[in-house]
Design a protein around this motif. Structure first.
Motif, PDB file in Angstrom:
ATOM      1  N   VAL A  85       0.975  -1.304   0.044  1.00  0.00           N
ATOM      2  CA  VAL A  85       0.026   0.093  -0.082  1.00  0.00           C
ATOM      3  C   VAL A  85       0.934   1.138  -0.019  1.00  0.00           C
ATOM      4  CG1 VAL A  85      -2.018  -0.977   1.288  1.00  0.00           C
ATOM      5  CG2 VAL A  85      -0.007  -0.089   2.697  1.00  0.00           C
ATOM      6  N   GLU A  86       0.130   2.177  -0.190  1.00  0.00           N
ATOM      7  CA  GLU A  86       0.843   3.695  -0.118  1.00  0.00           C
ATOM      8  C   GLU A  86       1.145   4.143   1.193  1.00  0.00           C
ATOM      9  OE1 GLU A  86       0.644   8.085  -1.627  1.00  0.00           O
ATOM     10  OE2 GLU A  86      -0.298   6.639  -2.761  1.00  0.00           O
ATOM     11  N   SER A  87       2.129   4.257   1.764  1.00  0.00           N
ATOM     12  CA  SER A  87       2.223   4.708   3.235  1.00  0.00           C
ATOM     13  C   SER A  87       3.096   6.331   3.324  1.00  0.00           C
ATOM     14  CB  SER A  87       3.175   3.559   3.811  1.00  0.00           C
ATOM     15  OG  SER A  87       3.282   3.849   5.351  1.00  0.00           O
ATOM     16  N   TRP A  88       3.098   6.259   4.438  1.00  0.00           N
ATOM     17  CA  TRP A  88       3.603   7.820   4.901  1.00  0.00           C
ATOM     18  C   TRP A  88       4.505   7.687   6.011  1.00  0.00           C
ATOM     19  CZ3 TRP A  88       3.792  11.263   9.033  1.00  0.00           C
ATOM     20  CH2 TRP A  88       3.563  12.201   8.920  1.00  0.00           C
ATOM     21  N   ALA A  89       5.677   8.784   6.045  1.00  0.00           N
ATOM     22  CA  ALA A  89       6.440   8.793   7.295  1.00  0.00           C
ATOM     23  C   ALA A  89       6.984  10.244   7.406  1.00  0.00           C
ATOM     24  CB  ALA A  89       7.646   7.853   7.316  1.00  0.00           C
ATOM     25  N   ARG A  90       7.118  10.725   8.520  1.00  0.00           N
ATOM     26  CA  ARG A  90       7.599  12.099   8.655  1.00  0.00           C
ATOM     27  C   ARG A  90       9.129  12.343   8.456  1.00  0.00           C
ATOM     28  NH1 ARG A  90       4.773  13.011  12.475  1.00  0.00           N
ATOM     29  NH2 ARG A  90       4.610  10.545  13.105  1.00  0.00           N
ATOM     30  N   LYS A  91       9.541  13.451   7.952  1.00  0.00           N
ATOM     31  CA  LYS A  91      10.907  13.672   7.812  1.00  0.00           C
ATOM     32  C   LYS A  91      11.436  14.922   8.634  1.00  0.00           C
ATOM     33  CE  LYS A  91      12.925  12.694   3.779  1.00  0.00           C
ATOM     34  NZ  LYS A  91      13.065  12.445   2.386  1.00  0.00           N
ATOM     35  N   THR A  92      11.038  16.118   8.127  1.00  0.00           N
ATOM     36  CA  THR A  92      11.548  17.318   8.633  1.00  0.00           C
ATOM     37  C   THR A  92      10.184  18.404   8.823  1.00  0.00           C
ATOM     38  OG1 THR A  92      11.876  18.556   6.584  1.00  0.00           O
ATOM     39  CG2 THR A  92      13.743  17.276   7.450  1.00  0.00           C
ATOM     40  N   ILE A  93      10.252  19.161  10.034  1.00  0.00           N
ATOM     41  CA  ILE A  93       9.200  20.187  10.350  1.00  0.00           C
ATOM     42  C   ILE A  93       9.755  21.302  11.037  1.00  0.00           C
ATOM     43  CG2 ILE A  93       8.748  18.798  12.564  1.00  0.00           C
ATOM     44  CD1 ILE A  93       6.287  20.670  10.446  1.00  0.00           C
ATOM     45  N   SER A  94       9.355  22.447  10.519  1.00  0.00           N
ATOM     46  CA  SER A  94       9.472  23.815  11.311  1.00  0.00           C
ATOM     47  C   SER A  94       8.358  24.520  11.197  1.00  0.00           C
ATOM     48  CB  SER A  94      10.591  24.620  10.439  1.00  0.00           C
ATOM     49  OG  SER A  94      10.756  25.710  10.946  1.00  0.00           O
ATOM     50  N   ILE A 233       5.035  27.495   7.884  1.00  0.00           N
ATOM     51  CA  ILE A 233       5.083  26.123   7.995  1.00  0.00           C
ATOM     52  C   ILE A 233       5.818  25.504   6.989  1.00  0.00           C
ATOM     53  CG2 ILE A 233       3.791  23.639   8.310  1.00  0.00           C
ATOM     54  CD1 ILE A 233       1.366  25.385   9.059  1.00  0.00           C
ATOM     55  N   SER A 234       7.063  24.838   7.304  1.00  0.00           N
ATOM     56  CA  SER A 234       7.744  23.995   6.411  1.00  0.00           C
ATOM     57  C   SER A 234       8.017  22.667   6.849  1.00  0.00           C
ATOM     58  CB  SER A 234       9.229  24.923   6.253  1.00  0.00           C
ATOM     59  OG  SER A 234      10.178  24.226   5.330  1.00  0.00           O
ATOM     60  N   MET A 235       7.803  21.728   5.686  1.00  0.00           N
ATOM     61  CA  MET A 235       7.942  20.665   6.044  1.00  0.00           C
ATOM     62  C   MET A 235       8.437  19.676   4.954  1.00  0.00           C
ATOM     63  SD  MET A 235       3.986  18.967   6.302  1.00  0.00           S
ATOM     64  CE  MET A 235       3.688  19.913   7.750  1.00  0.00           C
ATOM     65  N   THR A 236       8.949  18.323   5.288  1.00  0.00           N
ATOM     66  CA  THR A 236       9.175  17.471   4.162  1.00  0.00           C
ATOM     67  C   THR A 236       8.868  15.849   4.865  1.00  0.00           C
ATOM     68  OG1 THR A 236      11.423  17.139   4.900  1.00  0.00           O
ATOM     69  CG2 THR A 236      11.121  18.467   3.187  1.00  0.00           C
ATOM     70  N   ASN A 237       8.001  15.269   3.860  1.00  0.00           N
ATOM     71  CA  ASN A 237       7.777  13.792   4.248  1.00  0.00           C
ATOM     72  C   ASN A 237       7.895  12.602   3.280  1.00  0.00           C
ATOM     73  OD1 ASN A 237       6.256  14.836   6.865  1.00  0.00           O
ATOM     74  ND2 ASN A 237       5.210  16.004   5.502  1.00  0.00           N
ATOM     75  N   PHE A 238       7.653  11.588   3.940  1.00  0.00           N
ATOM     76  CA  PHE A 238       7.789  10.413   2.751  1.00  0.00           C
ATOM     77  C   PHE A 238       6.379   9.962   2.356  1.00  0.00           C
ATOM     78  CE2 PHE A 238       7.535   5.766   2.296  1.00  0.00           C
ATOM     79  CZ  PHE A 238       8.170   5.569   0.902  1.00  0.00           C
ATOM     80  N   SER A 239       6.106   9.589   1.411  1.00  0.00           N
ATOM     81  CA  SER A 239       4.926   8.941   0.745  1.00  0.00           C
ATOM     82  C   SER A 239       5.299   8.029  -0.270  1.00  0.00           C
ATOM     83  CB  SER A 239       3.688   9.857   0.310  1.00  0.00           C
ATOM     84  OG  SER A 239       2.849   9.138   0.070  1.00  0.00           O
ATOM     85  N   GLY A 240       5.055   6.564  -0.335  1.00  0.00           N
ATOM     86  CA  GLY A 240       5.295   5.702  -1.411  1.00  0.00           C
ATOM     87  C   GLY A 240       4.855   4.552  -1.075  1.00  0.00           C
ATOM     88  N   LEU A 241       4.916   3.604  -2.019  1.00  0.00           N
ATOM     89  CA  LEU A 241       4.528   2.239  -1.858  1.00  0.00           C
ATOM     90  C   LEU A 241       5.416   1.519  -0.933  1.00  0.00           C
ATOM     91  CD1 LEU A 241       3.436   0.873  -5.456  1.00  0.00           C
ATOM     92  CD2 LEU A 241       1.865   1.551  -3.405  1.00  0.00           C
ATOM     93  N   ILE A 242       4.635   0.667   0.056  1.00  0.00           N
ATOM     94  CA  ILE A 242       5.648   0.094   1.008  1.00  0.00           C
ATOM     95  C   ILE A 242       4.971  -1.352   1.098  1.00  0.00           C
ATOM     96  CG2 ILE A 242       6.428   1.949   2.435  1.00  0.00           C
ATOM     97  CD1 ILE A 242       3.731  -0.166   3.774  1.00  0.00           C
ATOM     98  N   LYS A 243       5.820  -2.378   1.585  1.00  0.00           N
ATOM     99  CA  LYS A 243       5.264  -3.667   1.795  1.00  0.00           C
ATOM    100  C   LYS A 243       5.109  -3.869   3.266  1.00  0.00           C
ATOM    101  CE  LYS A 243       7.108  -5.757  -2.355  1.00  0.00           C
ATOM    102  NZ  LYS A 243       8.181  -6.599  -3.013  1.00  0.00           N
ATOM    103  N   ALA A 244       4.030  -4.421   3.660  1.00  0.00           N
ATOM    104  CA  ALA A 244       3.946  -4.914   5.247  1.00  0.00           C
ATOM    105  C   ALA A 244       3.200  -6.171   5.028  1.00  0.00           C
ATOM    106  CB  ALA A 244       3.045  -3.759   5.789  1.00  0.00           C
ATOM    107  N   ARG A 245       3.164  -6.601   6.374  1.00  0.00           N
ATOM    108  CA  ARG A 245       2.526  -8.137   6.550  1.00  0.00           C
ATOM    109  C   ARG A 245       1.613  -8.190   7.893  1.00  0.00           C
ATOM    110  NH1 ARG A 245       8.338 -11.032   6.825  1.00  0.00           N
ATOM    111  NH2 ARG A 245       8.525  -9.103   7.987  1.00  0.00           N
TER     112      ARG A 245
END
Length: 481
Positions: A85-94, A233-245
């Motif tokens: 599925v497409e998943s999400w994770a945080r990277k930077t935030i200000s 507000i300035s931010m970067t994040n990850f979003s993309g297909l990931i594998k999980a179980r």
């Protein structure tokens, strides 16, 4: 002849009732869990050696493997249920706030999930109160191109009966009225930051959303009364297909093997802490239920599946994948009931989406009270959203679980936060979850007839409307009627 027929009916009723006298097995479950439970020590090991269990991360994969290996060590028939599925994770935030662009001060904050991969916005802050439709309708134009400041719960002094919505639903409303960003004020004292998804769909939202602490938020509301405030507000994040179980341990039924009871809860957690409360106490209780079933060699009429879902925090991804795969394999109709354990602790009774289950649940509860008077045999019927029971419920499947307990050591305020650690867990209360829930599972899998079935479309629609779920499901795009 009429007398004989009536006598036969009475005898049949008494016989059926006798079938639900599970006291002897309940006593065995109670003894085993009290003496041999592994839930507390395995959760301690996981939090100390693996840490958080964010879906799609290295830690998440380690947690999946640990759960699989643990269930295997108990002798369970266990398998992975992979999904992508497409998943999400945080990277930077200000986040910087002030009265003028050249005098902004950094504020402690955390990004809410499914915010954009990259965002850099500056705008005036507008107080949106509780963030409900009514808070925008008086002056909808003033939110366009602005940053909405929203209280997570219900503000003190709000009109009596004011209901709240999920943070994702409040974010969707702000987006609808043209906001270019959202700041959500946490409701917990001492600057605790919490995360969670700001997306009703589990996909990326178009505007950045952040959470700030209660004290900072209330101070900001007061400043806005005196003079306008600007935020960058300035931010970067990850979003993309990931594998999980997902991890599934199966105990095949002897008489009705194609009738299935699913006992599930999410293994994943957010990454700010180790997720001991959300949802370590639920998922590790489920694994200990499976251990108990195997240790006591419990036999059931119906098949029981103990399922550890991944991806709940990022949009019920694992439970949705379970439903999708069951539809593809044409086995969804086998699922007759789903018990969900999400932050369940020390239950004092049972809950269910279907009020018709009251007699059975309280009858079983009476036997539990004989073993331990700490169980109060409470009963609650009703339905809500935002946990892994939801995809099952939206297919008309009855759901339920533990009810009436309190989270240990005042840990409620720390869910989704940087304070959700193992020190909050109470060993005996975790054992209580395991033993009472294992008893409920055993009874549900063995009762001759479950008095509720899967709801058809129109029955389900009426039920969801009666539970006041049309509005949030509509906001989420999941109202299909």
């Amino acid at each position: 002849m009429k007398y004989l027929f009536s006598t036969a009916l009475i005898c049949t009723a008494l016989f059926a009732n006798a079938q639900d006298k599970f006291g002897d097995v309940f006593a065995k479950i109670n003894s085993d869990v009290q003496q041999n439970s592994k839930a507390y020590q395995t959760l301690k090991y996981e939090t100390e050696t693996i840490g958080h269990r964010l879906t799609g991360s290295t830690n998440g994969a380690k947690a999946e493997q640990y759960a699989y290996d643990l269930l295997k060590s108990y002798g369970c028939d266990v398998k992975f249920q992979p999904f992508e599925v497409e998943s999400w994770a945080r990277k930077t935030i200000s986040v910087e706030i002030g009265a003028a662009k050249n005098s902004l001060t950094k504020m402690k904050s955390v990004t809410l999930a499914h915010s954009p991969v990259s965002a850099d916005v500056t705008g005036d802050i507008v107080d949106a109160g509780n963030g409900l439709e009514v808070d925008y309708q008086a002056s909808p134009e003033k939110f366009k191109g602005k940053i909405a400041l929203i209280y997570l719960g219900v503000l003190p002094g709000s009109p009596a009966g004011t209901k709240t919505l999920h943070r994702s639903e409040k974010t969707a409303i702000a987006t609808k009225y043209g906001a270019i960003g959202v700041i959500i004020i946490n409701t917990v004292k001492d600057g605790v930051l919490l995360t969670g998804t700001a997306s009703v769909t589990g996909k990326l939202i178009p505007i950045p959303a952040v959470c700030i602490g209660l004290e900072d938020g209330i101070a900001l509301k007061e400043k806005l009364k005196a003079q306008p405030q600007i935020v960058h507000i300035s931010m970067t994040n990850f979003s993309g297909l990931i594998k999980a179980r997902n991890v599934v341990a199966t105990f095949k039924g002897l008489e009705m093997p194609k009738d299935k009871i699913v006992v599930g809860g999410h293994l994943d957690s957010w990454d700010l802490a180790t997720g001991a409360i959300d949802n370590g106490i639920g998922s590790f209780a489920i694994m200990d239920m499976a251990r108990t079933f195997k240790k006591l060699n419990l036999k059931t009429k119906r098949t029981v599946e103990f399922v550890l879902f991944m991806g709940e925090e990022q949009g019920l991804l694992g439970s949705k994948a379970y439903i999708d795969q069951a539809k593809k394999s044409k086995t969804l109709d086998q699922v007759k009931f789903m018990l969900n354990y999400d932050m369940t602790n020390d239950p004092k009774g049972f809950s269910t989406s279907r009020a018709e289950m009251k007699d059975l649940f309280t009858t079983w509860g009476t036997d539990i009270v004989k073993i331990d008077t700490g169980f109060k045999n409470l009963f609650n019927a009703g339905a809500g959203l935002h946990s892994d029971h939801q995809p099952f419920m939206l297919e008309g499947i009855p759901t339920g679980g533990g009810f009436g307990g309190k989270l240990p050591n005042n840990s409620g305020p720390f869910y989704h936060s940087d304070g959700d650690s193992f020190k909050l867990v109470d060993e005996q209360e975790l054992k209580n979850t395991v033993r009472y829930s294992a008893m409920l599972t055993y009874a549900l899998a063995n009762t001759p007839k479950i008095p509720v079935g899967v709801q058809g479309e129109e029955e389900l629609r009426a039920f969801l409307e009666s539970q006041n779920l049309k509005e949030p499901l509509t906001i989420a795009g999941e109202w299909r009627w």
